[in-house]
Design an enzyme around this catalytic site. Structure first.
Site, PDB file in Angstrom:
ATOM      1  N   ASP A 133       0.839  -1.196   0.000  1.00 43.66           N
ATOM      2  CA  ASP A 133       0.000   0.000   0.000  1.00 43.66           C
ATOM      3  C   ASP A 133       0.876   1.248   0.000  1.00 43.66           C
ATOM      4  OD1 ASP A 133      -2.395   1.349  -0.049  1.00 43.66           O
ATOM      5  OD2 ASP A 133      -2.647   1.339   2.127  1.00 43.66           O
ATOM      6  N   TYR A 135       1.122   5.692  -0.545  1.00 49.61           N
ATOM      7  CA  TYR A 135       0.620   6.858   0.194  1.00 49.61           C
ATOM      8  C   TYR A 135       0.703   8.056  -0.748  1.00 49.61           C
ATOM      9  CZ  TYR A 135       0.169   9.398   4.725  1.00 49.61           C
ATOM     10  OH  TYR A 135      -0.244  10.145   5.803  1.00 49.61           O
ATOM     11  N   HIS A 140      -4.469  13.657   1.012  1.00 46.68           N
ATOM     12  CA  HIS A 140      -4.650  12.788   2.184  1.00 46.68           C
ATOM     13  C   HIS A 140      -3.415  12.855   3.087  1.00 46.68           C
ATOM     14  CE1 HIS A 140      -5.669   9.238   4.603  1.00 46.68           C
ATOM     15  NE2 HIS A 140      -4.469   8.774   4.342  1.00 46.68           N
ATOM     16  N   ARG A 149       1.351  17.353  12.775  1.00 51.46           N
ATOM     17  CA  ARG A 149       2.350  18.418  12.593  1.00 51.46           C
ATOM     18  C   ARG A 149       1.716  19.559  11.801  1.00 51.46           C
ATOM     19  NH1 ARG A 149       4.202  13.603  11.222  1.00 51.46           N
ATOM     20  NH2 ARG A 149       3.618  14.050   9.061  1.00 51.46           N
ATOM     21  N   GLU A 205     -10.690   3.616   3.491  1.00 50.55           N
ATOM     22  CA  GLU A 205      -9.798   4.465   2.696  1.00 50.55           C
ATOM     23  C   GLU A 205     -10.109   4.234   1.226  1.00 50.55           C
ATOM     24  OE1 GLU A 205      -5.677   3.972   3.891  1.00 50.55           O
ATOM     25  OE2 GLU A 205      -5.973   5.408   5.533  1.00 50.55           O
ATOM     26  N   GLU A 207      -9.172   4.061  -2.402  1.00 46.57           N
ATOM     27  CA  GLU A 207      -7.923   3.896  -3.141  1.00 46.57           C
ATOM     28  C   GLU A 207      -8.183   3.255  -4.501  1.00 46.57           C
ATOM     29  OE1 GLU A 207      -4.584   2.265  -1.087  1.00 46.57           O
ATOM     30  OE2 GLU A 207      -5.264   2.921   0.895  1.00 46.57           O
ATOM     31  N   ASP A 239      -9.042   0.203   1.837  1.00 42.70           N
ATOM     32  CA  ASP A 239      -8.080  -0.197   2.863  1.00 42.70           C
ATOM     33  C   ASP A 239      -8.686   0.133   4.235  1.00 42.70           C
ATOM     34  OD1 ASP A 239      -5.841  -0.677   4.425  1.00 42.70           O
ATOM     35  OD2 ASP A 239      -4.899   1.243   3.937  1.00 42.70           O
ATOM     36  N   ARG A 243      -8.507   3.278  13.299  1.00 41.88           N
ATOM     37  CA  ARG A 243      -7.642   4.422  13.628  1.00 41.88           C
ATOM     38  C   ARG A 243      -7.133   4.405  15.054  1.00 41.88           C
ATOM     39  NH1 ARG A 243      -6.291   5.572   8.640  1.00 41.88           N
ATOM     40  NH2 ARG A 243      -8.067   6.160   7.338  1.00 41.88           N
ATOM     41  N   GLN A 246      -4.420   1.865  15.158  1.00 42.28           N
ATOM     42  CA  GLN A 246      -3.303   2.436  14.390  1.00 42.28           C
ATOM     43  C   GLN A 246      -2.535   3.475  15.206  1.00 42.28           C
ATOM     44  OE1 GLN A 246      -4.665   4.145  10.687  1.00 42.28           O
ATOM     45  NE2 GLN A 246      -2.615   4.611   9.935  1.00 42.28           N
ATOM     46  N   TYR A 250       1.415   2.274  15.644  1.00 39.23           N
ATOM     47  CA  TYR A 250       2.132   2.515  14.383  1.00 39.23           C
ATOM     48  C   TYR A 250       3.576   2.964  14.535  1.00 39.23           C
ATOM     49  CZ  TYR A 250       2.058   7.668  14.186  1.00 39.23           C
ATOM     50  OH  TYR A 250       2.282   9.000  14.408  1.00 39.23           O
ATOM     51  N   LYS A 259      -4.586  -2.416  10.002  1.00 42.87           N
ATOM     52  CA  LYS A 259      -4.878  -2.534   8.577  1.00 42.87           C
ATOM     53  C   LYS A 259      -5.040  -3.986   8.134  1.00 42.87           C
ATOM     54  CE  LYS A 259      -3.733   1.878   7.379  1.00 42.87           C
ATOM     55  NZ  LYS A 259      -4.494   2.769   6.516  1.00 42.87           N
ATOM     56  N   THR A 263      -8.937  -5.994   3.650  1.00 47.94           N
ATOM     57  CA  THR A 263      -8.880  -5.049   2.529  1.00 47.94           C
ATOM     58  C   THR A 263      -9.908  -5.561   1.528  1.00 47.94           C
ATOM     59  OG1 THR A 263      -6.504  -4.735   2.877  1.00 47.94           O
ATOM     60  CG2 THR A 263      -7.387  -4.069   0.727  1.00 47.94           C
ATOM     61  N   THR A 366      -4.768   6.479  -0.001  1.00 54.17           N
ATOM     62  CA  THR A 366      -6.054   7.181  -0.026  1.00 54.17           C
ATOM     63  C   THR A 366      -5.988   8.377  -0.959  1.00 54.17           C
ATOM     64  OG1 THR A 366      -6.249   6.573   2.290  1.00 54.17           O
ATOM     65  CG2 THR A 366      -7.798   8.220   1.457  1.00 54.17           C
ATOM     66  N   GLU A 380     -10.326  12.153   7.826  1.00 54.45           N
ATOM     67  CA  GLU A 380     -10.246  13.521   7.302  1.00 54.45           C
ATOM     68  C   GLU A 380     -11.616  14.215   7.350  1.00 54.45           C
ATOM     69  OE1 GLU A 380      -8.388  11.325   3.911  1.00 54.45           O
ATOM     70  OE2 GLU A 380      -7.653  13.337   3.473  1.00 54.45           O
TER      71      GLU A 380
HETATM   72 CA    CA Z   1      -4.041   3.035   2.778  1.00 59.39          CA
END
Ligand code: CA
Length: 436
Positions: A133, A135, A140, A149, A205, A207, A239, A243, A246, A250, A259, A263, A366, A380
């Site tokens: 997968d 990114y 996203h 951040r 997600e 995709e 996907d 959260r 995660q 992560y 994850k 899928t 995503t 999001e």
């Molecule tokens: Ca993904």
């Protein structure tokens, strides 16, 4: 390049194929289906029907490279077909297009091999050896980065490296399979130690999935200029993402159980040939962004390596069903919002020597549009659950609840050509198993 199989004047004798939202004669995607009570075999979607490729073979309707391609597609998976590369695939497409065109001399010999789509079961089109997968959806990546951040959402590597991780192949399933809410370790900021239980922040997600074709030998990279021949087709990919699990697990190695529980992909492989009219230059990099390093830079890819596919997420909740309301659109996005092309992902993946194999599956990451109507995940859309979505049924959603069904759709259109689609990628959430 588009050819006469894309001619918008081409009509089919199959009822309902002309003007079909997904599967007019200009598409002809391949998949694996089983008629009621019968074994799995390769099929072609045409309108609301599925054409049995083995039947065409047995009926002596295929010759030469088209026959070779159909023979490679015999069996319960399409891995052999994916391994062939573009030339036999193109020959099969040309022959199928001719056989299905209005007034084809063979109509009466082809017709017995059509099944109504509603009467068959779709299966995984191939055995997925490895699933990776990426990114590559920059909006996203920016939206998610902002939550951690606010001042510098994208890490410095983002514009140099197509970021990705190795996903889990065994839990990739086809549209329609129910999704069991995972149990896992959750530790919200308000708690001092983690607890084990059902995910409270289950998400999707949006995709694009990419089916790998011939692939490379271990240690032999795929040059960017030759990457296209290793891309055998495309599908929709959800996907599913927990959260809360995660957020706790992560660091420092990336997603794992958040994850790997599921899928979902759409069952039809839309070929690169079918998508030929819908290529375009990748979105221009903003001023000041670095040029891709030489191993990711190819003139043809920079001219026509992008894809113009409209992508949509819909949600069908128990409340919407009970009040006879349709699925509610949560997002409308486009593959135009990918920062990296699919060829760049393939070339990058193999650049260290890793071997890609027929039937490997890539996810693009995503794909969110810049605005909130196009965000490809609830993370999001609801700003991490802080701003719930309100539905016409009066329900609200921070994240997915049990009984919710997520539906992805995809469609390619361009003036002067017949639009084609991907079919649907659906999954309904089941309650978690009791957490012992
Ligand atoms: Ca993904």
């Amino acid at each position: 390049m588009p050819d006469d199989t894309h001619d918008p004047e081409r009509r089919s004798w199959v009822p309902g194929a002309d003007g079909h939202a997904d599967f007019p004669i200009q598409n002809l995607p391949v998949g694996v289906f089983a008629p009621a009570g019968a074994s799995r075999r390769a099929g072609i979607a045409i309108g609301d029907h599925v054409l049995d490729l083995a039947g065409l073979l047995a009926g002596g309707l295929l010759d030469g490279d088209a026959r070779l391609a159909a023979e490679a597609a015999s069996g319960e998976t399409l891995n052999g077909f994916l391994a062939l590369g573009p030339s036999p695939r193109r020959a099969l497409r040309a022959r199928l297009s001719a056989l299905l065109t209005r007034d084809a001399a063979e109509e009466r010999r082809v017709e017995p091999h059509l099944h109504e789509a509603g009467s068959v079961t779709m299966h995984m089109p191939a055995r997925v050896g490895d699933y990776t997968d990426f990114y590559a959806g920059i909006h996203h990546a920016t939206n998610v980065g902002k939550q951690f951040r606010p001042d510098s959402p994208l890490l410095p590597n983002y514009k140099y490296v197509p970021i990705g991780y190795h996903g889990r192949a065994s839990s990739v399933g086809v549209s329609g399979a129910a999704i069991r809410r995972p149990n896992g370790q959750r530790k919200p900021a308000s708690e001092t130690v983690p607890s084990f239980g059902p995910s409270r922040n289950l998400d999707y997600e949006l995709e694009l999935g990419v089916w790998i074709g011939p692939g490379n030998e271990l240690g032999e990279p795929i040059p960017i200029g030759g990457a296209a021949r290793h891309i055998a087709g495309f599908c929709l990919l959800n996907d599913w993402s927990a959260r809360d699990i995660q957020g706790w697990e992560y660091q420092p190695l990336g997603p794992f159980l958040a994850k790997s529980f599921a899928t979902t992909i759409s069952p039809w492989i839309v070929t690169p040939e079918a998508l030929a009219p819908f290529r375009l230059a990748p979105s221009a990099r903003p001023d000041g962004d670095p040029e891709p390093l030489p191993h990711l830079l190819d003139a043809a890819d920079q001219t026509a390596g992008g894809l113009d596919i409209e992508l949509e997420v819909l949600l069908l909740t128990p409340g919407l069903k009970e009040t006879n309301r349709p699925a509610h659109r949560l997002a409308l996005s486009s593959t135009r919002h990918l920062y990296w092309t699919v060829a760049q992902m393939v070339a990058h993946h193999a650049s260290g020597g890793c071997n890609l194999q027929p039937g490997d599956l890539l996810g693009t990451g995503t794909i969110s549009a810049p605005g909130p109507d196009g965000f490809g995940s609830l993370l999001e859309t609801t700003n991490g659950g802080r701003k719930p979505v309100e539905l016409p049924s009066g329900e609200t959603r921070r994240f997915l609840e049990d009984g919710d069904e997520v539906i992805l759709r995809g469609r390619a259109r361009r003036d002067g050509f017949t639009p084609i689609g991907f079919g649907e990628c659906r999954g309904t959430i089941l309650p978690a198993r009791p957490a012992a």
